[in-house]
Structures are given as structure tokens and as C-alpha cells.
Design a protein around this motif. Structure first.
Motif, PDB file in Angstrom:
ATOM      1  N   PRO A  60      -4.427   2.574  -6.064  1.00 41.77           N
ATOM      2  CA  PRO A  60      -4.453   4.011  -5.743  1.00 41.77           C
ATOM      3  C   PRO A  60      -5.882   4.523  -5.640  1.00 41.77           C
ATOM      4  O   PRO A  60      -6.817   3.910  -6.175  1.00 41.77           O
ATOM      5  N   GLY A  61      -6.062   5.640  -4.963  1.00 39.67           N
ATOM      6  CA  GLY A  61      -7.389   6.187  -4.710  1.00 39.67           C
ATOM      7  C   GLY A  61      -8.213   6.420  -5.959  1.00 39.67           C
ATOM      8  O   GLY A  61      -9.424   6.164  -5.970  1.00 39.67           O
ATOM      9  N   HIS A  81       0.826  -1.214   0.000  1.00 34.90           N
ATOM     10  CA  HIS A  81       0.000   0.000   0.000  1.00 34.90           C
ATOM     11  C   HIS A  81       0.866   1.272   0.000  1.00 34.90           C
ATOM     12  O   HIS A  81       0.375   2.345   0.310  1.00 34.90           O
ATOM     13  N   SER A  82       2.118   1.114  -0.360  1.00 32.78           N
ATOM     14  CA  SER A  82       3.036   2.257  -0.347  1.00 32.78           C
ATOM     15  C   SER A  82       2.760   3.214  -1.512  1.00 32.78           C
ATOM     16  O   SER A  82       2.152   2.843  -2.517  1.00 32.78           O
ATOM     17  N   LYS A  83       3.223   4.442  -1.362  1.00 32.17           N
ATOM     18  CA  LYS A  83       3.045   5.451  -2.407  1.00 32.17           C
ATOM     19  C   LYS A  83       3.814   5.084  -3.673  1.00 32.17           C
ATOM     20  O   LYS A  83       3.396   5.424  -4.785  1.00 32.17           O
ATOM     21  N   GLU A  84       4.954   4.397  -3.506  1.00 32.41           N
ATOM     22  CA  GLU A  84       5.748   3.986  -4.667  1.00 32.41           C
ATOM     23  C   GLU A  84       4.957   3.017  -5.547  1.00 32.41           C
ATOM     24  O   GLU A  84       4.983   3.130  -6.780  1.00 32.41           O
ATOM     25  N   VAL A  85       4.260   2.083  -4.917  1.00 27.92           N
ATOM     26  CA  VAL A  85       3.449   1.113  -5.660  1.00 27.92           C
ATOM     27  C   VAL A  85       2.294   1.817  -6.366  1.00 27.92           C
ATOM     28  O   VAL A  85       2.026   1.573  -7.548  1.00 27.92           O
ATOM     29  N   GLN A  86       1.611   2.705  -5.663  1.00 30.10           N
ATOM     30  CA  GLN A  86       0.470   3.414  -6.245  1.00 30.10           C
ATOM     31  C   GLN A  86       0.905   4.297  -7.407  1.00 30.10           C
ATOM     32  O   GLN A  86       0.210   4.398  -8.425  1.00 30.10           O
ATOM     33  N   ARG A  87       2.084   4.919  -7.252  1.00 27.67           N
ATOM     34  CA  ARG A  87       2.602   5.766  -8.322  1.00 27.67           C
ATOM     35  C   ARG A  87       2.860   4.938  -9.596  1.00 27.67           C
ATOM     36  O   ARG A  87       2.532   5.356 -10.702  1.00 27.67           O
ATOM     37  N   MET A  88       3.451   3.770  -9.399  1.00 31.76           N
ATOM     38  CA  MET A  88       3.740   2.919 -10.549  1.00 31.76           C
ATOM     39  C   MET A  88       2.458   2.371 -11.177  1.00 31.76           C
ATOM     40  O   MET A  88       2.359   2.239 -12.398  1.00 31.76           O
ATOM     41  N   GLN A  89       1.464   2.048 -10.350  1.00 33.31           N
ATOM     42  CA  GLN A  89       0.194   1.547 -10.884  1.00 33.31           C
ATOM     43  C   GLN A  89      -0.483   2.588 -11.778  1.00 33.31           C
ATOM     44  O   GLN A  89      -1.043   2.247 -12.827  1.00 33.31           O
ATOM     45  N   LEU A 122      -3.566  -4.999 -10.823  1.00 32.39           N
ATOM     46  CA  LEU A 122      -3.977  -5.512  -9.517  1.00 32.39           C
ATOM     47  C   LEU A 122      -3.654  -6.994  -9.356  1.00 32.39           C
ATOM     48  O   LEU A 122      -3.199  -7.438  -8.295  1.00 32.39           O
ATOM     49  N   GLU A 123      -3.859  -7.760 -10.423  1.00 33.52           N
ATOM     50  CA  GLU A 123      -3.701  -9.218 -10.357  1.00 33.52           C
ATOM     51  C   GLU A 123      -2.313  -9.677  -9.893  1.00 33.52           C
ATOM     52  O   GLU A 123      -2.218 -10.603  -9.075  1.00 33.52           O
ATOM     53  N   PRO A 124      -1.204  -9.075 -10.357  1.00 33.03           N
ATOM     54  CA  PRO A 124       0.121  -9.543  -9.897  1.00 33.03           C
ATOM     55  C   PRO A 124       0.312  -9.410  -8.390  1.00 33.03           C
ATOM     56  O   PRO A 124       0.922 -10.272  -7.762  1.00 33.03           O
ATOM     57  N   LEU A 125      -0.234  -8.337  -7.803  1.00 30.79           N
ATOM     58  CA  LEU A 125      -0.102  -8.129  -6.356  1.00 30.79           C
ATOM     59  C   LEU A 125      -0.936  -9.136  -5.571  1.00 30.79           C
ATOM     60  O   LEU A 125      -0.538  -9.579  -4.493  1.00 30.79           O
ATOM     61  N   VAL A 126      -2.100  -9.504  -6.125  1.00 29.69           N
ATOM     62  CA  VAL A 126      -2.953 -10.497  -5.472  1.00 29.69           C
ATOM     63  C   VAL A 126      -2.340 -11.891  -5.621  1.00 29.69           C
ATOM     64  O   VAL A 126      -2.334 -12.684  -4.679  1.00 29.69           O
ATOM     65  N   GLU A 127      -1.802 -12.160  -6.799  1.00 30.75           N
ATOM     66  CA  GLU A 127      -1.247 -13.481  -7.090  1.00 30.75           C
ATOM     67  C   GLU A 127      -0.068 -13.828  -6.189  1.00 30.75           C
ATOM     68  O   GLU A 127       0.042 -14.949  -5.684  1.00 30.75           O
ATOM     69  N   CYS A 128       0.810 -12.868  -5.950  1.00 33.61           N
ATOM     70  CA  CYS A 128       2.019 -13.171  -5.174  1.00 33.61           C
ATOM     71  C   CYS A 128       1.718 -13.395  -3.688  1.00 33.61           C
ATOM     72  O   CYS A 128       2.581 -13.847  -2.948  1.00 33.61           O
ATOM     73  N   ARG A 129       0.497 -13.097  -3.260  1.00 31.64           N
ATOM     74  CA  ARG A 129       0.118 -13.329  -1.855  1.00 31.64           C
ATOM     75  C   ARG A 129      -0.997 -14.363  -1.736  1.00 31.64           C
ATOM     76  O   ARG A 129      -1.660 -14.465  -0.705  1.00 31.64           O
ATOM     77  N   TRP A 161     -14.615  -2.708   3.568  1.00 30.08           N
ATOM     78  CA  TRP A 161     -13.414  -3.535   3.740  1.00 30.08           C
ATOM     79  C   TRP A 161     -12.644  -3.649   2.433  1.00 30.08           C
ATOM     80  O   TRP A 161     -11.418  -3.550   2.415  1.00 30.08           O
ATOM     81  N   LEU A 162     -13.365  -3.855   1.363  1.00 33.29           N
ATOM     82  CA  LEU A 162     -12.725  -4.045   0.064  1.00 33.29           C
ATOM     83  C   LEU A 162     -11.970  -2.800  -0.375  1.00 33.29           C
ATOM     84  O   LEU A 162     -10.803  -2.862  -0.776  1.00 33.29           O
ATOM     85  N   LEU A 163     -12.622  -1.643  -0.277  1.00 37.63           N
ATOM     86  CA  LEU A 163     -11.981  -0.400  -0.712  1.00 37.63           C
ATOM     87  C   LEU A 163     -10.829   0.006   0.208  1.00 37.63           C
ATOM     88  O   LEU A 163      -9.884   0.652  -0.225  1.00 37.63           O
ATOM     89  N   THR A 164     -10.910  -0.381   1.468  1.00 41.22           N
ATOM     90  CA  THR A 164      -9.833  -0.049   2.407  1.00 41.22           C
ATOM     91  C   THR A 164      -8.594  -0.900   2.167  1.00 41.22           C
ATOM     92  O   THR A 164      -7.466  -0.411   2.260  1.00 41.22           O
ATOM     93  N   ASN A 165      -8.794  -2.167   1.834  1.00 40.97           N
ATOM     94  CA  ASN A 165      -7.685  -3.114   1.789  1.00 40.97           C
ATOM     95  C   ASN A 165      -7.122  -3.399   0.404  1.00 40.97           C
ATOM     96  O   ASN A 165      -6.006  -3.922   0.298  1.00 40.97           O
ATOM     97  N   LEU A 166      -7.853  -3.096  -0.650  1.00 38.95           N
ATOM     98  CA  LEU A 166      -7.341  -3.374  -1.993  1.00 38.95           C
ATOM     99  C   LEU A 166      -6.075  -2.556  -2.266  1.00 38.95           C
ATOM    100  O   LEU A 166      -6.066  -1.340  -2.028  1.00 38.95           O
ATOM    101  N   PRO A 167      -5.007  -3.167  -2.775  1.00 35.74           N
ATOM    102  CA  PRO A 167      -3.776  -2.424  -3.083  1.00 35.74           C
ATOM    103  C   PRO A 167      -3.901  -1.665  -4.406  1.00 35.74           C
ATOM    104  O   PRO A 167      -3.303  -2.036  -5.419  1.00 35.74           O
TER     105      PRO A 167
END
Length: 391
Positions: free
Chosen positions: A192-193, A21-29, A127-134, A184-190
Motif C-alpha cells: 500500500p502507498g 495490487h488490488s485494494k483488498e490486498v492493500q487493505r489487509m496488509q 510482503l514476503e508471502p506475495l513475493v514467495e508465491c511468484r 520501478w521498485l515503488l511502482t511495482n512492489l505489492p
């Protein structure tokens, strides 16, 4: 395609280093959602999908299929690139269609427009790569290089030991898409806003039917391209919860005969999940009821979900377990003529065979086609049969 995969790997590496959920990840997304390669792949995936033949409430000149011209596809690519980062994005209503289930009941299905499906495919790519790796180790639904057959194989492999002492929890989640917690979904999904706002609009998309346009309050886009990723994200971690639920029991040890050291008790707890369907095996019904089920219910409640009291059951393999269209059944003596085993025919074992009800449904569909196609050519008949035979 290679460039997209490379960028997805880079996104995962940044997430593991800086946090999901870091800013670096959101920026790249955000950068990837504006990428031409990602938009091209999103449109390509959507148009090659057989579902693209069934448009929603699209205007005729907005329908993009595999047979559409390159110019039409490029126009759609440019449009979703802008919409992915647009604060003024407004989705179209979804088309309301009633489908009949195998048990005779009907279910409402909403079909989004082709444009919304292309945009969902684009956001799903980041979104899928972040979900897949966990993802859980033994989740086999909607994942690359995994299928229902892998889930059945794993369950069969670990069910054949100590069958007499083994119980199975078949869990069914009540109204997964209708009850999942929006907050819950909107709070936890990795994500950006800006992408969460787009997702929120899909969740509250209006339904279009013959009676007109009306509101719906589904918490996830049940019929969207992004839906499988949301299922996996919501239930990731369930396997670990089930594993930890019996930790207080496994801490106690027993001294085996002939051994000087103490050994841990093997509880035979195995979890197999395919999308939102899962089964859990254990050595006793007491373990499932006292330790495993309360933890599952707590995990689901946090996400606004609950187990269906009517469909969730604890059984033994002697009674027969129906899972993913197949039946697992243990018998102490099998008849030779049934040919379930290549070796040890006639002895005890677990048989795996298609559910009789599913087979009967397919035969019924084939009969109807044969009766209505008596004057069709062989080519036309094969064209009608193939979708059913392939599943």
C-alpha cells in the motif's frame, strides 16, 4: 506464530483471487501491519538475529536485544505498530561502516537502528508471502527450505549430460543495490502507498560516519532485513524470460533416425539463481550470445540494472565454473588419489569441490586466531573459531 502463518496464507489467497495490487490486498496488509501478533514476531525475529548485537546510531535506551526485558520489547512492539501506518514517520540515519572484502577491496555498509530494523521486519512479513508465491522455480536464495546446497545440487544434476556440448553463462549484475530503479521498485512492489513511503525513506536514509551526517542515494536498503525480499522480487520472472528467449529455436524440429515422428531439439537451457547470482547453461555459445543474453539485458535494463562486462563470462565446464563458493570442473580423466567419485574412479566426470581461494581465506583467518590466542582457554578459543567454521 501459527496465527501469523495463517494470515499470510489468507493474504496470498486474496492476492491470487483479486490481484496482487488490488485494494483488498492493500487493505489487509495495513490491518496486518497493525496486528499485535505480527509486531511481536517482527521484534522477536530482529532481537534473535545475531546482527542485533551491532546497533546503528541508536540511543542506549532504544537498543533492544534478546536479553532485554519483556517491558522493553513490548514498548518497541507498540512503537512499530504506530510507525507502520504513520504518515509522519521519520527514519534515523544509518551507521556508515567500511568492511574489507576477500579481494582486498572495501565496501560501505550502512547499519540501520534497531527500531528501523524491527519496522523493516514487520513490513517484510506482509510482503514476503506475495513475493514467495511468484518466485522462480530454481531460485534458491533467501527462501524457506532452500539453500545454496540445493542450487549446487540442481546445477550438478543437469550439467553432467552432454558436457562436451555445453556452455555456461556466469552472470554478474553490476552494483545491484546502487543501480536498481527507484521508480520501478515503488511502482511495482505489492504494498500500500503508506508502506511505500516508509520504504522510500529507507532508500534515501542519510549516512552517519566520523565526518558527520551526509546524504546517500541508494535505491534499496542494502543492509536491511527487507533487502533479500527486494532482491527476489526484482529478479522474479528472469527464469521465464530465459526460457522464452529460445522459443523461436525450439519451434524447429528434427526427424530422429529410426523414428517416424519429428522431435524437438533439446537445447539444454537451465537457469539456476541464488539471490542476484545466476548461471545459465546451453548447448552452444551462439545460443547464449544471440538469444539468451539480449533478453537478460532487456529484462535488467527495465529495472535499471546491467550485467558487469568484467565479471560476466561464457565458459565451458572444462575450464571450471566458480559458483557459490564451489568449483565445477569436468575432466576426461581424474586421478584416483583425488577421490572425487565413489564409483567409476579414474574415468571422466564433473567434480564439485570448494574454491581454493575461499579455503585459503578461511585457513588464513584461523591461523591469525591461533597466533593471537595462545594464552586463551579452550572454551574461549572454540568461541572464536565457531563463527568462521560455521560460515
Amino acid at each position: 506464530m501459527e496465527d501469523v502463518h495463517q494470515k499470510q496464507v489468507e493474504l496470498v489467497n486474496i492476492a491470487e483471487k483479486c490481484g496482487f495490487h488490488s485494494k483488498e490486498v492493500q487493505r489487509m496488509q495495513i490491518l496486518l501491519s497493525r496486528s499485535l501478533n505480527f509486531a511481536l514476531l517482527a521484534v522477536r525475529k530482529t532481537t534473535l538475529n545475531s546482527e542485533s548485537r551491532t546497533p546503528g546510531v541508536d540511543v542506549d535506551n532504544k537498543i533492544i536485544r534478546a536479553s532485554s526485558s519483556e517491558q522493553e520489547k513490548l514498548t518497541m512492539v507498540k512503537e512499530i505498530q504506530k510507525l507502520a501506518v504513520s504518515a509522519t514517520y521519520k527514519n534515523e540515519p544509518v551507521k556508515n561502516v567500511q568492511i574489507t572484502l576477500a579481494n582486498g577491496k572495501t565496501r560501505t555498509v550502512g547499519i540501520p537502528t534497531i527500531k528501523d530494523r524491527c519496522l523493516q521486519s514487520l513490513i517484510n512479513l506482509i510482503l514476503e508471502p506475495l513475493v514467495e508465491c511468484r518466485s522462480d522455480n530454481h531460485n534458491y536464495g533467501y527462501r524457506k527450505h532452500r539453500s545454496a546446497k540445493h542450487a549446487l545440487g540442481y546445477l550438478l544434476k543437469y550439467s553432467r549430460f552432454n558436457v562436451e556440448d555445453k556452455y555456461v553463462l556466469y552472470a554478474d549484475i553490476k552494483g545491484f543495490f546502487d543501480n536498481i530503479s527507484h521508480d520501478w521498485l515503488l511502482t511495482n512492489l505489492p504494498l500500500p502507498g503508506i508502506h511505500k513511503k516508509v520504504l522510500e525513506k529507507w532508500m534515501k536514509a542519510n549516512m552517519f560516519s566520523r565526518e558527520g551526517v551526509h546524504d546517500r542515494e541508494l535505491d534499496t536498503p542494502q543492509e536491511g532485513i527487507i533487502s533479500p525480499t527486494i532482491i527476489n522480487f526484482t529478479l522474479n520472472g528472469l527464469e521465464k524470460v530465459i526460457e522464452n528467449s529460445t522459443s523461436t529455436v525450439t519451434k524447429s524440429k528434427l526427424k530422429a533416425k529410426g523414428l517416424r515422428s519429428m522431435v524437438k531439439i533439446n537445447l539444454g537451457v537451465v537457469t539456476v539463481r541464488y539471490a542476484d547470482d545466476f548461471v545459465v547453461t546451453a548447448r552452444s555459445k551462439y545460443l547464449i550470445k544471440t538469444f539468451i543474453m539480449p533478453e537478460i539485458e532487456k529484462f535488467l535494463k527495465n529495472r535499471g540494472l546491467e550485467l558487469s562486462k568484467e565479471k560476466t563470462k561464457i565458459i565451458t565446464l572444462k575450464e571450471g565454473l566458480d559458483f557459490l563458493g564451489y568449483t565445477f570442473k569436468y575432466q576426461e580423466q581424474w586421478k584416483v588419489r583425488e577421490h572425487f567419485f565413489k564409483e567409476r574412479i579414474g574415468r571422466d566426470g564433473i567434480a564439485l569441490y570448494p574454491q581454493k581461494k575461499k579455503v585459503y581465506n578461511i585457513i588464513t583467518k584461523l591461523r591469525k586466531i591461533f597466533r593471537k590466542s595462545s594464552n586463551d582457554t579452550a572454551y574461549t578459543l572454540i568461541f572464536k573459531l565457531n563463527p568462521i567454521l560455521r560460515g
